[in-house]
Design a protein around this motif. Structure first.
Motif, PDB file in Angstrom:
ATOM      1  N   PHE A 189       0.830  -1.199   0.000  1.00  0.00           N
ATOM      2  CA  PHE A 189       0.000   0.000   0.000  1.00  0.00           C
ATOM      3  C   PHE A 189       0.870   1.257   0.000  1.00  0.00           C
ATOM      4  O   PHE A 189       0.549   2.248  -0.665  1.00  0.00           O
ATOM      5  N   VAL A 190       1.953   1.208   0.737  1.00  0.00           N
ATOM      6  CA  VAL A 190       2.880   2.338   0.763  1.00  0.00           C
ATOM      7  C   VAL A 190       3.553   2.514  -0.599  1.00  0.00           C
ATOM      8  O   VAL A 190       3.642   3.621  -1.133  1.00  0.00           O
ATOM      9  N   VAL A 191       4.006   1.408  -1.180  1.00  0.00           N
ATOM     10  CA  VAL A 191       4.704   1.469  -2.468  1.00  0.00           C
ATOM     11  C   VAL A 191       3.754   1.934  -3.573  1.00  0.00           C
ATOM     12  O   VAL A 191       4.074   2.855  -4.349  1.00  0.00           O
ATOM     13  N   PHE A 192       2.580   1.330  -3.670  1.00  0.00           N
ATOM     14  CA  PHE A 192       1.647   1.683  -4.739  1.00  0.00           C
ATOM     15  C   PHE A 192       1.147   3.117  -4.587  1.00  0.00           C
ATOM     16  O   PHE A 192       1.009   3.855  -5.569  1.00  0.00           O
ATOM     17  N   GLY A 193       0.838   3.524  -3.358  1.00  0.00           N
ATOM     18  CA  GLY A 193       0.366   4.887  -3.127  1.00  0.00           C
ATOM     19  C   GLY A 193       1.411   5.918  -3.495  1.00  0.00           C
ATOM     20  O   GLY A 193       1.110   6.950  -4.116  1.00  0.00           O
ATOM     21  N   SER A 194       2.657   5.662  -3.147  1.00  0.00           N
ATOM     22  CA  SER A 194       3.750   6.583  -3.477  1.00  0.00           C
ATOM     23  C   SER A 194       3.961   6.652  -4.983  1.00  0.00           C
ATOM     24  O   SER A 194       4.189   7.732  -5.556  1.00  0.00           O
ATOM     25  N   PHE A 195       3.879   5.506  -5.642  1.00  0.00           N
ATOM     26  CA  PHE A 195       4.036   5.455  -7.097  1.00  0.00           C
ATOM     27  C   PHE A 195       2.951   6.275  -7.778  1.00  0.00           C
ATOM     28  O   PHE A 195       3.197   6.987  -8.764  1.00  0.00           O
ATOM     29  N   GLY A 196       1.743   6.212  -7.247  1.00  0.00           N
ATOM     30  CA  GLY A 196       0.647   6.979  -7.815  1.00  0.00           C
ATOM     31  C   GLY A 196       0.901   8.475  -7.750  1.00  0.00           C
ATOM     32  O   GLY A 196       0.605   9.218  -8.703  1.00  0.00           O
ATOM     33  N   LEU A 197       1.455   8.955  -6.644  1.00  0.00           N
ATOM     34  CA  LEU A 197       1.758  10.383  -6.519  1.00  0.00           C
ATOM     35  C   LEU A 197       2.817  10.810  -7.534  1.00  0.00           C
ATOM     36  O   LEU A 197       2.749  11.906  -8.089  1.00  0.00           O
ATOM     37  N   VAL A 198       3.788   9.941  -7.774  1.00  0.00           N
ATOM     38  CA  VAL A 198       4.815  10.238  -8.781  1.00  0.00           C
ATOM     39  C   VAL A 198       4.192  10.331 -10.173  1.00  0.00           C
ATOM     40  O   VAL A 198       4.507  11.245 -10.957  1.00  0.00           O
ATOM     41  N   VAL A 199       3.295   9.404 -10.495  1.00  0.00           N
ATOM     42  CA  VAL A 199       2.637   9.417 -11.799  1.00  0.00           C
ATOM     43  C   VAL A 199       1.791  10.677 -11.967  1.00  0.00           C
ATOM     44  O   VAL A 199       1.739  11.264 -13.058  1.00  0.00           O
ATOM     45  N   ALA A 200       1.124  11.113 -10.895  1.00  0.00           N
ATOM     46  CA  ALA A 200       0.329  12.346 -10.963  1.00  0.00           C
ATOM     47  C   ALA A 200       1.218  13.534 -11.320  1.00  0.00           C
ATOM     48  O   ALA A 200       0.838  14.394 -12.137  1.00  0.00           O
ATOM     49  N   LEU A 201       2.403  13.588 -10.719  1.00  0.00           N
ATOM     50  CA  LEU A 201       3.333  14.677 -11.010  1.00  0.00           C
ATOM     51  C   LEU A 201       3.808  14.622 -12.462  1.00  0.00           C
ATOM     52  O   LEU A 201       3.886  15.649 -13.146  1.00  0.00           O
ATOM     53  N   ILE A 202       4.091  13.420 -12.945  1.00  0.00           N
ATOM     54  CA  ILE A 202       4.514  13.265 -14.344  1.00  0.00           C
ATOM     55  C   ILE A 202       3.404  13.708 -15.289  1.00  0.00           C
ATOM     56  O   ILE A 202       3.648  14.363 -16.309  1.00  0.00           O
ATOM     57  N   ALA A 203       2.152  13.364 -14.950  1.00  0.00           N
ATOM     58  CA  ALA A 203       1.021  13.700 -15.811  1.00  0.00           C
ATOM     59  C   ALA A 203       0.858  15.209 -15.973  1.00  0.00           C
ATOM     60  O   ALA A 203       0.418  15.681 -17.036  1.00  0.00           O
ATOM     61  N   VAL A 204       1.208  15.969 -14.938  1.00  0.00           N
ATOM     62  CA  VAL A 204       1.097  17.429 -15.026  1.00  0.00           C
ATOM     63  C   VAL A 204       1.889  17.960 -16.214  1.00  0.00           C
ATOM     64  O   VAL A 204       1.447  18.870 -16.927  1.00  0.00           O
ATOM     65  N   PHE A 205       3.049  17.375 -16.470  1.00  0.00           N
ATOM     66  CA  PHE A 205       3.933  17.873 -17.521  1.00  0.00           C
ATOM     67  C   PHE A 205       3.843  17.070 -18.831  1.00  0.00           C
ATOM     68  O   PHE A 205       4.123  17.609 -19.903  1.00  0.00           O
ATOM     69  N   ALA A 206       3.455  15.804 -18.739  1.00  0.00           N
ATOM     70  CA  ALA A 206       3.546  14.923 -19.913  1.00  0.00           C
ATOM     71  C   ALA A 206       2.238  14.760 -20.677  1.00  0.00           C
ATOM     72  O   ALA A 206       2.254  14.321 -21.830  1.00  0.00           O
ATOM     73  N   VAL A 207       1.106  15.090 -20.076  1.00  0.00           N
ATOM     74  CA  VAL A 207      -0.191  14.939 -20.749  1.00  0.00           C
ATOM     75  C   VAL A 207      -0.641  16.298 -21.264  1.00  0.00           C
ATOM     76  O   VAL A 207      -0.814  17.242 -20.489  1.00  0.00           O
ATOM     77  N   SER A 208      -0.805  16.396 -22.575  1.00  0.00           N
ATOM     78  CA  SER A 208      -1.169  17.663 -23.198  1.00  0.00           C
ATOM     79  C   SER A 208      -2.672  17.915 -23.118  1.00  0.00           C
ATOM     80  O   SER A 208      -3.481  17.006 -23.349  1.00  0.00           O
TER      81      SER A 208
END
Length: 425
Positions: A189-208
């Motif tokens: 739960f800790v690993v998956f939740g943390s990974f999700g926050l990283v993906v959210a940050l990437i999406a801010v810049f990578a999704v047009s």
């Protein structure tokens, strides 16, 4: 590469929010944005699937009963259902990208918070909170992808289904491995939740936003939709909502308690039950084929065949009760069934409404699919307590899909917004 519409080799044409004027979206931007959205949906699936194989351990630590555990296993879908229609409203009026990013943060925080639960009420609240974020993401994601890939909506949804299937496959295996390695169910739960926050940050810049904010009407300006009901809540959408709701009860009844069935009834180890569950996700990769077919054949008939297939697989899982190898095969076939039902139910719901109501269609799908699914685990455990696993599986996984088939009989695909129509002169 999935093309939204006929375009130049290096670009995909897409209208702006301001009107029908075409702007060009480079294929690299499309590929990058779609990949990030697919990965975020994969994490969504991993967050959902990690709970079920760890449920016996969680029940043991907290002293939950079977029915309490069953409600926890599927109760998160209540949050998804509550998010569906509000999210559909939001994505028709505000930035779909913003809704997606915020939703990823919400379900990731809910996943992390699950590790802090002190009792059943706490854990239920965190699960519902996580589900609310997952529901928001589903509505925004499917509205954005459905609008951008309007002419290949089924195939695009099928590709998302593949990402979701990969998440379903990896979630139980990686989750149980992390729990075993760190000797605590909280680790995944800790690993998956943390990974999700990283993906959210990437999406801010990578999704047009040129992908997520597409206006469908401009791409179909030569078509008229007078043959369709003006209301998004019409005969087709309601019939699809009923069949979708039943599908949610069936599918999540299986997903939420399949490991418990394998451990309690067939005496599998936790690792073996996680392996069998992962094959549901492996079969879900068939969503790409299911979505592709949904763009080419009558979706009503395709969905009817899919539900009949799930009904047969239910007999194999709960009546045949084969050894591990056979259960992996049965789970794979169940995944194939879900891989056909999910993208086609979602795309059909958007096709049942006028193009300017795509967000509402996506929200209606999310609410329909997940509302009753929240109680599917409770229903299944109640049936188990009353009749045993065989009869519970017979009623919920074999008989109930036939009701979905009945509802689909009322669907008229000639009134879908992708039906071939000529503007009257």
């Amino acid at each position: 590469m999935i093309n939204a519409a006929p375009a130049d080799a290096g670009n995909v044409s897409v209208p702006t929010m301001a009107g029908p004027r075409q702007t060009s979206v480079p294929e690299l931007v499309v590929a990058t944005g779609f990949s990030v959205m697919a990965v975020s949906y994969m994490i969504n699936a991993m967050d959902r699937q990690v709970f079920a194989p760890l449920l016996p351990t969680i029940r043991s630590e907290y002293g939950f009963g079977l029915q309490e555990g069953g409600l926890l296993a599927t109760g998160f879908t209540l949050g998804m259902a509550l998010a569906g229609l509000p999210a559909g409203y939001l994505v028709d009026r505000f930035s779909r990208k913003t809704v997606m990013v915020v939703s990823i943060v919400i379900y990731s925080l809910g996943t992390l918070a699950t590790t802090l639960a002190s009792d059943w009420v706490d854990m239920s609240a965190y699960r519902i909170f996580s589900g609310f974020g997952e529901g928001m993401q589903s509505a925004a994601l499917f509205a954005a992808v459905g609008a951008f890939f309007n002419h290949r909506r089924g195939l695009a949804f099928g590709a998302l289904g593949v990402a979701f299937g990969v998440g379903n496959f990896l979630g139980p295996l990686v989750g149980v491995h992390l729990a075993t390695t760190y000797d605590t169910w909280r680790a995944p739960f800790v690993v998956f939740g943390s990974f999700g926050l990283v993906v959210a940050l990437i999406a801010v810049f990578a999704v047009s936003r040129r992908m997520t904010e597409r206006v469908v009407e401009a791409t179909v300006s030569t078509a008229t939709f007078d043959y369709m009901p003006a209301s998004p809540y019409n005969r087709n959408s309601i019939a699809l909502a009923i069949s979708t709701a039943i599908g949610g009860v069936v599918i999540y009844g299986v997903l939420g308690l399949y490991p418990t069935f394998l451990i309690n009834q067939l005496h599998y180890t936790r690792a073996d039950s996680a392996l069998a569950l992962s094959f549901v996700g492996f079969g879900g990769v068939a969503g790409l084929l299911g979505g592709w077919l949904g763009d080419r054949v009558d979706q009503r008939n395709l969905l009817i065949g899919s539900y009949l297939g799930i009904s047969v697989v239910g007999i194999l899982i709960y009546q045949a009760q084969g050894a591990l190898g056979w259960q992996c095969v049965f789970a794979f076939l169940m995944g194939v069934g879900t891989g056909f039902v999910f993208p086609n139910s979602s795309s059909a719901m958007q096709r049942a409404v006028r193009p300017n109501q795509v967000g509402l269609g996506a929200g209606l799908f999310v609410t329909s699919y997940y509302l009753l699914a929240a109680f599917s685990g409770l229903l299944f455990t109640a049936l188990v307590a009353a009749f045993g696993w065989r009869q519970a599986g017979m009623w919920q996984v074999t008989v109930l899909p036939l009701v979905a088939v009945l509802a689909l009989a009322f669907v008229r695909t000639a009134q879908f917004n992708n039906a071939v129509r000529q503007r009257s002169h």
